[in-house]
Write a protein that holds these residues in place. Structure first.
Motif, short mmCIF file in Angstrom:
data_model
loop_
_atom_site.label_atom_id
_atom_site.label_comp_id
_atom_site.label_asym_id
_atom_site.label_seq_id
_atom_site.Cartn_x
_atom_site.Cartn_y
_atom_site.Cartn_z
N VAL A 87 0.84 -1.20 0.00
CA VAL A 87 0.00 0.00 0.00
C VAL A 87 0.87 1.25 0.00
CG1 VAL A 87 -1.68 1.34 1.31
CG2 VAL A 87 -1.95 -1.14 1.13
N THR A 88 1.84 1.30 0.92
CA THR A 88 2.63 2.52 1.07
C THR A 88 3.69 2.68 -0.01
OG1 THR A 88 4.13 1.40 2.61
CG2 THR A 88 2.26 2.58 3.55
N ASP A 89 4.36 1.58 -0.38
CA ASP A 89 5.51 1.69 -1.26
C ASP A 89 5.16 1.60 -2.74
OD1 ASP A 89 6.82 1.76 1.13
OD2 ASP A 89 7.73 -0.24 0.94
N THR A 90 4.08 0.87 -3.06
CA THR A 90 3.73 0.66 -4.47
C THR A 90 2.56 1.52 -4.91
OG1 THR A 90 4.50 -1.62 -4.29
CG2 THR A 90 3.16 -1.07 -6.21
N LEU A 91 1.59 1.71 -4.00
CA LEU A 91 0.42 2.50 -4.37
C LEU A 91 0.61 3.98 -4.07
CD1 LEU A 91 -2.54 0.23 -3.16
CD2 LEU A 91 -1.35 0.24 -5.34
N LEU A 92 0.91 4.31 -2.82
CA LEU A 92 0.92 5.71 -2.39
C LEU A 92 2.23 6.42 -2.73
CD1 LEU A 92 -0.80 5.27 1.09
CD2 LEU A 92 -1.86 5.92 -1.09
N LYS A 93 3.33 5.82 -2.34
CA LYS A 93 4.66 6.32 -2.68
C LYS A 93 4.89 7.76 -2.21
CE LYS A 93 3.95 4.89 -7.00
NZ LYS A 93 4.15 4.53 -8.43
N ASP A 94 4.27 8.14 -1.10
CA ASP A 94 4.37 9.52 -0.62
C ASP A 94 5.11 9.63 0.72
OD1 ASP A 94 2.52 8.35 1.04
OD2 ASP A 94 0.89 9.74 0.60
N GLY A 95 5.76 8.55 1.12
CA GLY A 95 6.44 8.56 2.41
C GLY A 95 5.61 8.00 3.54
N SER A 96 4.35 7.66 3.28
CA SER A 96 3.52 7.04 4.30
C SER A 96 4.16 5.72 4.73
CB SER A 96 2.10 6.78 3.77
OG SER A 96 1.44 7.99 3.49
N THR A 97 3.91 5.32 5.98
CA THR A 97 4.57 4.15 6.54
C THR A 97 3.56 3.09 6.98
OG1 THR A 97 4.65 5.27 8.68
CG2 THR A 97 6.61 5.40 7.30
N PRO A 98 3.86 1.81 6.77
CA PRO A 98 2.97 0.74 7.24
C PRO A 98 2.79 0.84 8.76
CG PRO A 98 4.68 -0.13 5.81
CD PRO A 98 5.07 1.28 6.12
N ALA A 99 1.60 0.52 9.24
CA ALA A 99 1.32 0.69 10.67
C ALA A 99 0.76 -0.58 11.27
CB ALA A 99 0.33 1.85 10.88
N ASP A 100 1.49 -1.10 12.25
CA ASP A 100 0.97 -2.18 13.09
C ASP A 100 0.65 -1.60 14.47
OD1 ASP A 100 1.40 -4.01 11.04
OD2 ASP A 100 3.45 -4.43 11.70
N TYR A 101 0.04 -0.44 14.45
CA TYR A 101 -0.29 0.33 15.66
C TYR A 101 -1.40 1.30 15.31
CZ TYR A 101 2.89 3.53 13.20
OH TYR A 101 3.50 4.31 12.24
N ILE A 102 -2.03 1.91 16.34
CA ILE A 102 -3.11 2.85 16.09
C ILE A 102 -2.82 4.24 16.65
CG2 ILE A 102 -4.56 2.46 18.14
CD1 ILE A 102 -5.75 2.69 14.45
N VAL A 103 -1.94 4.35 17.65
CA VAL A 103 -1.52 5.66 18.14
C VAL A 103 -0.36 6.12 17.28
CG1 VAL A 103 -0.51 6.95 20.07
CG2 VAL A 103 -2.30 5.25 20.50
N ALA A 104 -0.47 7.29 16.69
CA ALA A 104 0.49 7.75 15.69
C ALA A 104 1.91 7.86 16.24
CB ALA A 104 0.05 9.10 15.14
#
Length: 555
Positions: free
Chosen positions: A333-350
């Motif tokens: 999702v983050t690296d192939t689709l969005l490519k905007d620096g967003s990071t995968p999250a295995d958490y809910i508090v930022a």
């Protein structure tokens, strides 16, 4: 990542043009400054700024999304505002006296705090606004903030057991506001920067009635800019410098024009032609611009996740939820689709939201959670168990998403991952405008929902408070007595008086959400932007309103 998965992700990418991610509400700031070059830019002294969704509301007590909050923050000020680093500083108030027990704040308003019609900003403007926020009849999605701020009698007023006039806010005189709390509130000053606590002039709002804040003529502003052109669902919103603002001398821009552009290719073309000064980029556009000196990225606090409706029989099954949570590739999702620096999250508090009393960042202490990690083999085992427990061999579910291209793209990717990895699962996608999507989720009229939450203030509570029983943001109807009691104590009880114990309890609360798997985190959002080299002095924040134009200027 397997080659077939890359191919699937790229196929989804090709099917849609990605647009800007936009939301709601750990103060962090990125100041964007660039040198003057030959780059073409809008030639006037108005800042032309792209937003990816229409404004929901410019009524401070009814606004419920980051786009609306950010526009409001350019045009209105509360008792506090944010400095360039995102810290709370006095604004419409020139001084505050705090009682030793932390229960009383007495504010003196600035003598030169004015509305855009030239009239004084008074203490009653805050009383009226806050009572409106607390009033159950208002229907504010941020009504709970009067409780989060620990305002006296807030619980009883929200429950309808006391009148709004009993709220702990009082106009001692025109320029003196007394605020009384039921218990000390560690995040009170940070909360006061949030747009829900902005003032509203009583007689002006009452005269406008249901039309209040629906046009430039029915909006009064007391901030750096004033609205001059607006209507609900408008694709362009205009504001000009507010000469009645007490700090107008420091405002360099003549005005701001927000343009709602859903398609980022169109927005990029407008930037190239000089019709826009700031645009948000995603996907292939990031690759196109990432080497440009005017390109920048910054992490913000928005968390994107799936909310399963636990009132649905199949989604009440924990094994089904675990299977869904663990069967999609977040890095794709983050690296192939969005490519905007967003990071995968295995958490809910930022990440980078807040630090403990001893200076430890929340994510470093809490870590990540196995129930939210990508593991197809484990997901298949949970899926088999869940189907067996339900006595079925197949399942159809519907995923609701909003109509921005980026959200639809993520939804299509999830659909492909789930149907590929979980045998017997069929997922349909329902696309709605954001407002309709929110209404359906709040009313429980959905099965799976792709949504997001932006932090409103710099404390883990801003994310964790969303999941208490009965909260308007608890879309999935999660209910856990231990969780509720812990959050309640951290806000109003014994934990509120012990900062270290409170912090550790909030870490435990996030773990409860993971253990029960009642939310499926996907990624923490980052924003990629192009900013004209002629523009400087914009400050971006990760909590509450997302930016400030007060000190922005164009060369």
């Amino acid at each position: 990542m397997k080659n077939w998965k890359k191919a699937a992700a790229m196929a989804v990418t090709a099917s849609l043009c990605i647009t800007a991610l936009a939301g709601c509400g750990g103060s962090s700031k990125t100041e964007e400054k660039t040198d003057s070059t030959e780059k073409k830019s809008a030639s006037d002294n108005t800042l032309h700024y792209q937003i990816g969704v229409a404004i929901d509301s410019l009524n401070p007590q009814l606004a419920n999304d980051g786009t609306s909050f950010s526009v409001l923050a350019q045009c209105m000020e509360g008792l506090y505002t944010k400095d360039e680093d995102g810290n709370a500083i006095l604004a419409a108030a020139e001084s505050v006296d705090k009682s030793d027990d932390g229960l009383t704040y007495t504010f003196k308003l600035r003598d030169d705090a004015k509305w855009s019609d030239g009239s004084d900003v008074t203490a009653d403007d805050f009383v009226y606004a806050w009572q409106t926020l607390a009033d159950p009849n208002t229907g504010s999605e941020y009504q709970f903030f009067v409780q989060t701020a620990c305002l006296l009698n807030a619980d009883d007023i929200v429950a309808g057991n006391k009148p709004v006039t009993d709220l702990g806010v009082e106009a001692v005189d025109d320029k003196t506001l007394k605020v009384t709390l039921s218990s000390p509130c560690a995040v009170f000053e940070s909360l006061m920067t949030f747009p829900s606590f902005l003032p509203v002039k009583r007689d002006f709002a009452q005269e406008a009635g249901d039309n209040f804040a629906t046009s430039a003529d029915t909006i009064l502003c007391n901030g750096a800019f004033k609205i001059t052109d607006y209507e609900p669902s408008a694709m362009t919103i205009k504001a000009e410098k507010n000469d009645d603002y007490y700090d107008a001398g420091d405002v360099k821009l003549d005005g701001v024009e927000w343009q709602v552009i859903l398609d980022n290719q169109t927005a990029a073309m407008s930037y190239e032609s000089g019709d826009l000064d700031v645009v948000t980029l995603t996907g292939d556009l990031i690759e196109q611009y990432q080497d440009d000196e005017n390109f920048s990225t910054s992490q913000d606090g928005y968390m994107w996740y799936i909310s399963p409706n636990t009132e649905i029989k199949e989604l009440a099954n924990e094994n089904i939820r675990l299977a869904l949570a663990k069967s999609f590739d977040k890095e794709a999702v983050t690296d192939t689709l969005l490519k905007d620096g967003s990071t995968p999250a295995d958490y809910i508090v930022a990440e980078n939201l807040a630090v403990s009393p001893d200076g430890t960042e929340f994510r470093k202490q809490a870590g990540t959670y196995d129930n939210w990690t990508y593991d197809v083999d484990a997901a298949k085992e949970y899926w088999s168990k869940g189907l067996s427990e339900l006595g079925i061999d197949s399942l159809e579910l519907e995923l609701v998403t909003e109509d921005s291209d980026s959200a639809q793209q993520v939804a299509q990717f999830l659909q492909n991952e789930w149907q590929t990895n979980l045998e017997g699962l069929t997922v349909s996608i329902k696309v709605e405008p954001k407002k309709a999507r929110l209404e359906d989720m709040q009313n429980g009229n959905y099965q799976l929902g792709l949504t997001r939450w932006g932090p409103d203030y710099a404390d883990p509570m801003t994310d964790l408070d969303c999941f208490i029983t009965g909260s308007s943001t608890n879309y999935g109807r999660y209910s856990n007595t231990e969780y509720d009691d812990t959050i309640d104590s951290a806000k109003y009880g014994e934990l509120a008086l012990d900062t270290e114990a409170r912090w550790n309890a909030l870490v435990d609360c996030e773990k409860m959400l993971a253990d029960d798997c009642v939310v499926f985190p996907i990624y923490q959002q980052s924003i990629a932007r192009m900013i004209s080299p002629n523009v400087s002095g914009i400050y971006f924040y990760s909590t509450g309103s997302n930016y400030s134009f007060k000190y922005a200027e164009k060369k």
